[in-house]
Design a protein around this motif. Structure first.
Motif, PDB file in Angstrom:
ATOM      1  N   LEU A 275       0.829  -1.206   0.000  1.00  0.00           N
ATOM      2  CA  LEU A 275       0.000   0.000   0.000  1.00  0.00           C
ATOM      3  C   LEU A 275       0.864   1.256   0.000  1.00  0.00           C
ATOM      4  O   LEU A 275       0.559   2.242  -0.673  1.00  0.00           O
ATOM      5  N   LEU A 276       1.955   1.200   0.738  1.00  0.00           N
ATOM      6  CA  LEU A 276       2.885   2.333   0.777  1.00  0.00           C
ATOM      7  C   LEU A 276       3.460   2.559  -0.621  1.00  0.00           C
ATOM      8  O   LEU A 276       3.515   3.696  -1.114  1.00  0.00           O
ATOM      9  N   ASP A 277       3.857   1.446  -1.276  1.00  0.00           N
ATOM     10  CA  ASP A 277       4.391   1.550  -2.640  1.00  0.00           C
ATOM     11  C   ASP A 277       3.342   2.103  -3.593  1.00  0.00           C
ATOM     12  O   ASP A 277       3.659   2.812  -4.549  1.00  0.00           O
ATOM     13  N   ALA A 278       2.073   1.763  -3.328  1.00  0.00           N
ATOM     14  CA  ALA A 278       0.991   2.201  -4.218  1.00  0.00           C
ATOM     15  C   ALA A 278       0.598   3.655  -3.960  1.00  0.00           C
ATOM     16  O   ALA A 278      -0.243   4.199  -4.670  1.00  0.00           O
ATOM     17  N   GLY A 279       1.185   4.265  -2.944  1.00  0.00           N
ATOM     18  CA  GLY A 279       0.928   5.695  -2.748  1.00  0.00           C
ATOM     19  C   GLY A 279       0.191   6.075  -1.485  1.00  0.00           C
ATOM     20  O   GLY A 279      -0.177   7.243  -1.319  1.00  0.00           O
ATOM     21  N   ALA A 280      -0.041   5.140  -0.584  1.00  0.00           N
ATOM     22  CA  ALA A 280      -0.707   5.498   0.677  1.00  0.00           C
ATOM     23  C   ALA A 280       0.208   6.415   1.486  1.00  0.00           C
ATOM     24  O   ALA A 280       1.385   6.104   1.671  1.00  0.00           O
ATOM     25  N   VAL A 281      -0.328   7.541   1.947  1.00  0.00           N
ATOM     26  CA  VAL A 281       0.505   8.484   2.697  1.00  0.00           C
ATOM     27  C   VAL A 281       0.412   8.259   4.201  1.00  0.00           C
ATOM     28  O   VAL A 281       1.238   8.779   4.958  1.00  0.00           O
ATOM     29  N   ALA A 282      -0.586   7.484   4.637  1.00  0.00           N
ATOM     30  CA  ALA A 282      -0.720   7.173   6.057  1.00  0.00           C
ATOM     31  C   ALA A 282      -1.704   6.019   6.175  1.00  0.00           C
ATOM     32  O   ALA A 282      -2.403   5.686   5.203  1.00  0.00           O
ATOM     33  N   PHE A 283      -1.744   5.411   7.360  1.00  0.00           N
ATOM     34  CA  PHE A 283      -2.619   4.261   7.591  1.00  0.00           C
ATOM     35  C   PHE A 283      -3.542   4.547   8.754  1.00  0.00           C
ATOM     36  O   PHE A 283      -3.092   4.987   9.813  1.00  0.00           O
ATOM     37  N   THR A 284      -4.820   4.291   8.541  1.00  0.00           N
ATOM     38  CA  THR A 284      -5.781   4.583   9.603  1.00  0.00           C
ATOM     39  C   THR A 284      -7.037   3.735   9.449  1.00  0.00           C
ATOM     40  O   THR A 284      -7.468   3.472   8.330  1.00  0.00           O
ATOM     41  N   ASP A 285      -7.598   3.318  10.555  1.00  0.00           N
ATOM     42  CA  ASP A 285      -8.904   2.664  10.526  1.00  0.00           C
ATOM     43  C   ASP A 285     -10.014   3.684  10.804  1.00  0.00           C
ATOM     44  O   ASP A 285     -11.149   3.314  11.116  1.00  0.00           O
ATOM     45  N   CYS A 286      -9.646   4.962  10.731  1.00  0.00           N
ATOM     46  CA  CYS A 286     -10.601   6.067  10.929  1.00  0.00           C
ATOM     47  C   CYS A 286     -11.265   5.942  12.304  1.00  0.00           C
ATOM     48  O   CYS A 286     -10.569   5.721  13.281  1.00  0.00           O
ATOM     49  N   ASP A 287     -12.600   6.020  12.353  1.00  0.00           N
ATOM     50  CA  ASP A 287     -13.229   6.038  13.676  1.00  0.00           C
ATOM     51  C   ASP A 287     -13.348   4.647  14.292  1.00  0.00           C
ATOM     52  O   ASP A 287     -13.873   4.516  15.402  1.00  0.00           O
ATOM     53  N   HIS A 288     -12.879   3.618  13.607  1.00  0.00           N
ATOM     54  CA  HIS A 288     -12.829   2.296  14.238  1.00  0.00           C
ATOM     55  C   HIS A 288     -11.554   2.197  15.070  1.00  0.00           C
ATOM     56  O   HIS A 288     -10.450   2.276  14.530  1.00  0.00           O
TER      57      HIS A 288
ATOM     58  N   LEU B 184       8.599   0.280   8.310  1.00  0.00           N
ATOM     59  CA  LEU B 184       8.452   0.881   6.979  1.00  0.00           C
ATOM     60  C   LEU B 184       8.553   2.405   7.035  1.00  0.00           C
ATOM     61  O   LEU B 184       8.518   3.070   6.008  1.00  0.00           O
ATOM     62  N   GLY B 185       8.629   2.944   8.231  1.00  0.00           N
ATOM     63  CA  GLY B 185       8.625   4.399   8.390  1.00  0.00           C
ATOM     64  C   GLY B 185       7.272   5.019   8.100  1.00  0.00           C
ATOM     65  O   GLY B 185       7.167   6.214   7.810  1.00  0.00           O
ATOM     66  N   ALA B 186       6.205   4.199   8.166  1.00  0.00           N
ATOM     67  CA  ALA B 186       4.867   4.686   7.807  1.00  0.00           C
ATOM     68  C   ALA B 186       4.200   5.377   8.991  1.00  0.00           C
ATOM     69  O   ALA B 186       4.416   5.009  10.144  1.00  0.00           O
ATOM     70  N   LEU B 187       3.369   6.366   8.666  1.00  0.00           N
ATOM     71  CA  LEU B 187       2.619   7.095   9.689  1.00  0.00           C
ATOM     72  C   LEU B 187       1.293   6.391   9.955  1.00  0.00           C
ATOM     73  O   LEU B 187       0.564   6.050   9.024  1.00  0.00           O
ATOM     74  N   VAL B 188       0.987   6.183  11.246  1.00  0.00           N
ATOM     75  CA  VAL B 188      -0.294   5.589  11.627  1.00  0.00           C
ATOM     76  C   VAL B 188      -1.153   6.672  12.281  1.00  0.00           C
ATOM     77  O   VAL B 188      -0.692   7.380  13.180  1.00  0.00           O
ATOM     78  N   ILE B 189      -2.373   6.790  11.786  1.00  0.00           N
ATOM     79  CA  ILE B 189      -3.308   7.774  12.357  1.00  0.00           C
ATOM     80  C   ILE B 189      -4.402   7.011  13.094  1.00  0.00           C
ATOM     81  O   ILE B 189      -5.017   6.099  12.546  1.00  0.00           O
ATOM     82  N   SER B 190      -4.617   7.383  14.344  1.00  0.00           N
ATOM     83  CA  SER B 190      -5.560   6.642  15.180  1.00  0.00           C
ATOM     84  C   SER B 190      -6.627   7.580  15.736  1.00  0.00           C
ATOM     85  O   SER B 190      -6.431   8.787  15.838  1.00  0.00           O
ATOM     86  N   HIS B 191      -7.753   6.993  16.075  1.00  0.00           N
ATOM     87  CA  HIS B 191      -8.870   7.732  16.675  1.00  0.00           C
ATOM     88  C   HIS B 191      -8.845   7.407  18.157  1.00  0.00           C
ATOM     89  O   HIS B 191      -9.268   6.328  18.563  1.00  0.00           O
ATOM     90  N   PRO B 192      -8.296   8.281  18.997  1.00  0.00           N
ATOM     91  CA  PRO B 192      -8.117   7.911  20.404  1.00  0.00           C
ATOM     92  C   PRO B 192      -9.447   7.896  21.157  1.00  0.00           C
ATOM     93  O   PRO B 192     -10.077   8.932  21.323  1.00  0.00           O
TER      94      PRO B 192
END
Lengths: 320, 425
Positions: free
Chosen positions: B142-155, B173-181
């Motif tokens: 997904l990172l190779d395909a262009g994803a700029v960050a990873f998140t399950d959004c409000d889940h 992978l040095g990827a950014l994870v975005i979480s809904h705390p």
């Protein structure tokens, strides 16, 4: 004619004068209901539809009888079994019924605010017969009428409301009404069933029955729903009864002439001692049921009268 | 091709200055800018007449409803709304139907997006398959395909073991994870924030403490795994001490908040107004003030629109049953300017939070007003007053809480890669 509301959606929008107007008319309907021929023509020729999206026997029967005694054509719709199941939205259902030109809609719904939403979409009088945990205005009005007839007043009293406050629309409507009428309201219940923020409405919160009941004039018990009994909110039925069930001992902390009320249906041995519930010297539970019919007659009569006044004035003066 | 924008109020969030000057666009880049005499020789000259010129907004967390619910919002309609709102980069959410959780879907969506939308679109991908919190997605592909960050959004990924492994893998992978705390069990079923209003209205409510519990767990996992982490929305005063402590420890943690939590409170949702139902629910005024202060001091890094289109049918329901979310691509800037007019934030603070910081967090070169940066710009009149009419919004869905509000701030022109993508009539 001072009553000018379009709907009865809750106690919150009512003024003390509105409340007294309803109670005064209800008093006259109590007399009618006790006479040999229990009939008036106040709603003659009008159509009343009872839409209950949630099971109810007592409230629905009370509204049905109230409508019939005023001469309305009454239709009951059990909405749990109807088109809502087929995916129709609340608003579509409302519009469909509205097209049948009813004059009065009586609505009960499991979600808070649902009756307000429905009332925005129809052009007849809507009465809230209970929406979620929000309001049950006719219950609070019938409680007020019961208190006023026994105590001679519904002002300046100490009233304790006991039990599952968190999930109770009866409690919310009663807190509103009793506060508006300048009574001292106490809420008593386990901390897990007491929502935060009720103090800001002027109520005092107690977690001990004996403290809370001290010197009160009225004790209102609330029904504890079966699904809340085991482990989730309280440890067990028997511990609840021990700590919060109303029995003669706990009641002895209230004034000697304090009355006991319950909106029904009762769980004997859970929130109230069976013998106490039947004690005609203390319990006014059967009076509440009788007052319920009269209050609902009064509320429907006043809403229809207010609508007639507005219609006579013409559309430019219609109040929302 | 060179375009000179002269006589503009240059809002520079890096230098924290607002000086009147000029800016020269050459092709898709900012070639030069300054406050002195403007250079001659540009093919196009535009007198900005003192309007504000700022780096275009980079909006992290935009929901476009493709695939699955194109009737709510398409890349075309969202892109037009973004351009009209001064948003030059939409960082899109994967909470579509189905979720964007495979490289194939991501590539398809990104291609469609960049054909249809006049602004830049950078997709985020789901962290776990189907956003179900059980198995991580193909983060590398997904990172190779262009994803700029990873998140399950409000889940919320409730299974801590799954989340820990995903964070560890993302870190490698040095990827950014975005979480809904959010503490997911405590907040389950809640439609409002607990307090007097929710109690009176009889709505199922959640304590603001649930946000802190979720954040505390996430911070511990970040300490454990060393992952790059961003909290999507911090909306309560209770969560801020934890956030400050984590930053003092030097963890790679940033945080955002939504424009709605910055400008509205739980009292606005009174009378069961479902257009005010968002997730997390609107908070008390004290929370709003605390979050504003945290934004000023830099504890909270960025502001997002959290653009969430919902059709009328999803909103015309009892409050508990109604869908959450509000559209905001077009109202983000005027709502944010409300904070500027109220004296809460300066223009450069606003664009630090809306343009510079989100670009920095994603490693993008935009979001700056500097030589060599991409010419993604918004030219606007911060004072122009108008009354918002939701029917005029370009989004397919019109679920804004600002309908009928008096607002100030109109976009005159939006530039992406040096080209005008929106021009006020």
């Amino acid at each position: 004619m001072s009553f000018s509301k379009s709907h009865l959606l809750g106690i919150e929008p009512l003024s003390p004068t509105d409340i007294v107007t309803i109670l005064d008319l209800a008093d006259s309907y109590v007399d009618l209901n006790r006479s040999a021929v229990k009939h008036s023509e106040a709603l003659s020729g009008l159509t009343q539809i009872n839409m209950f999206f949630e099971n109810s026997t007592r409230t629905q029967a009370s509204f049905e009888l109230a409508g019939k005694r005023l001469g309305a054509d009454v239709m009951n719709m059990a909405m749990q079994a109807s088109s809502i199941r087929k995916g129709e939205t609340l608003i579509d259902t409302a519009l469909t019924l509205n097209a049948m030109q009813p004059d009065i809609l009586v609505v009960r719904h499991p979600h808070s605010g649902a009756v307000d939403l429905l009332a925005q979409k129809v052009n007849c009088a809507v009465l809230n017969a209970g929406d979620g945990r929000h309001e049950h205005p006719t219950q609070a009005l019938l409680d007020a009428l019961t208190i006023r007839r026994v105590k001679g007043t519904v002002t300046g009293l100490k009233v304790a409301i006991c039990g599952d406050i968190a999930h109770s629309r009866v409690a919310r409507s009663n807190v509103q009404l009793l506060s508006k009428m300048k009574n001292q309201v106490r809420l008593i219940g386990p901390s897990t069933l007491m929502p935060s923020g009720f103090e800001s409405l002027g109520a005092q919160v107690f977690e001990d029955m004996k403290d809370g009941l001290r010197d009160v004039d009225v004790v209102m018990m609330l029904r504890l729903q079966k699904e809340r009994m085991d482990g989730g909110f309280i440890p067990s039925e028997r511990e609840y009864y021990h700590r919060f069930g109303l029995d003669a001992e706990k009641l002895s902390f209230a004034k000697h002439d304090a009355i006991v009320m319950h909106p029904g249906p009762m769980n004997r041995g859970v929130e109230i001692d069976g013998e106490l519930a039947d004690d005609i010297n203390r319990s006014v539970i059967q009076d509440q049921v009788e007052m319920g019919v009269a209050v609902r007659m009064a509320a429907m009569d006043l809403l229809v009268q207010a609508r007639r006044v507005r219609d006579a004035r013409g559309p430019e003066e219609v109040m929302v | 091709m060179r375009t000179l924008l002269k006589n503009a109020r240059l809002v520079d969030p890096e230098a924290e200055t607002e000086a009147t000057g000029w800016l020269l666009i050459e092709d898709d880049m900012i070639a030069d800018l300054g406050t002195g005499a403007a250079p001659a020789g540009a093919e196009v000259e535009r007198d900005c007449k003192g309007l504000a010129l700022a780096p275009g907004i980079v909006d992290i967390g935009v929901k476009v409803c493709e695939p699955g619910e194109r009737h709510k919002e398409s890349y075309r309609s969202a892109g037009l709304a973004a351009a009209a709102g001064g948003v030059t980069t939409m960082v899109t959410r994967p909470d579509t139907m189905p979720s964007i959780d495979t490289p194939e879907v991501l590539e398809f969506v990104a291609r469609r997006a960049n054909e249809a939308a006049p602004v830049r679109v950078l997709p985020m991908a789901a962290l776990t398959k189907g956003r179900e919190g059980r198995e991580m997605t193909e983060l590398g592909f997904l990172l190779d395909a262009g994803a700029v960050a990873f998140t399950d959004c409000d889940h919320v990924v409730a299974n801590t073991k799954v989340f820990a492994r995903a964070l560890t893998y993302a870190r490698s992978l040095g990827a950014l994870v975005i979480s809904h705390p959010q503490e997911p069990i405590l907040s389950a079923g809640a439609a409002a924030t607990s307090g007097a209003l929710a109690a009176l209205k009889g709505l199922p409510a959640v304590s603001p403490m649930a946000e802190r519990m979720g954040l505390d767990r996430d911070i511990a996992l970040v300490e454990m795994t060393g992952a790059r982490y961003h909290a999507d929305q911090i909306s309560t005063a209770r969560a801020l001490p934890s956030l400050r402590r984590a930053r003092d420890h030097g963890f790679d943690i940033t945080a955002g908040t939504s424009i709605h939590h910055l400008t509205l409170t739980d009292k606005d949702a009174d009378e069961y107004r479902t257009f005010f139902k968002v997730k997390p629910p609107l908070r008390a005024e004290e929370d709003r003030q605390a979050v504003l202060a945290a934004l000023r001091e830099g504890t909270i890094d960025l502001i997002s629109s959290m653009h969430t289109p919902q059709d009328e049918e999803s909103k015309r329901l009892p409050f508990e049953e109604a869908a959450s979310g509000a559209v905001a691509l077009e109202t983000l800037l005027p709502a944010a300017l409300g904070l500027y007019h109220a004296g809460d934030l300066t223009l450069s603070q606003l664009f630090r939070a809306m343009s510079l910081n989100p670009a920095k967090r994603l490693g993008l070169p935009c979001g700056r007003l500097s030589k060599g940066a991409p010419a993604d710009l918004v030219l606007f009149d911060p004072d122009a007053a108008f009354t918002l009419d939701r029917t005029t919004l370009r989004s397919k869905s019109k679920n804004t809480p600002f309908d009928g509000h008096q607002m100030r701030g109109k976009v005159a022109a939006t530039f992406v890669k040096g080209e005008i993508v929106h021009e006020a009539p």
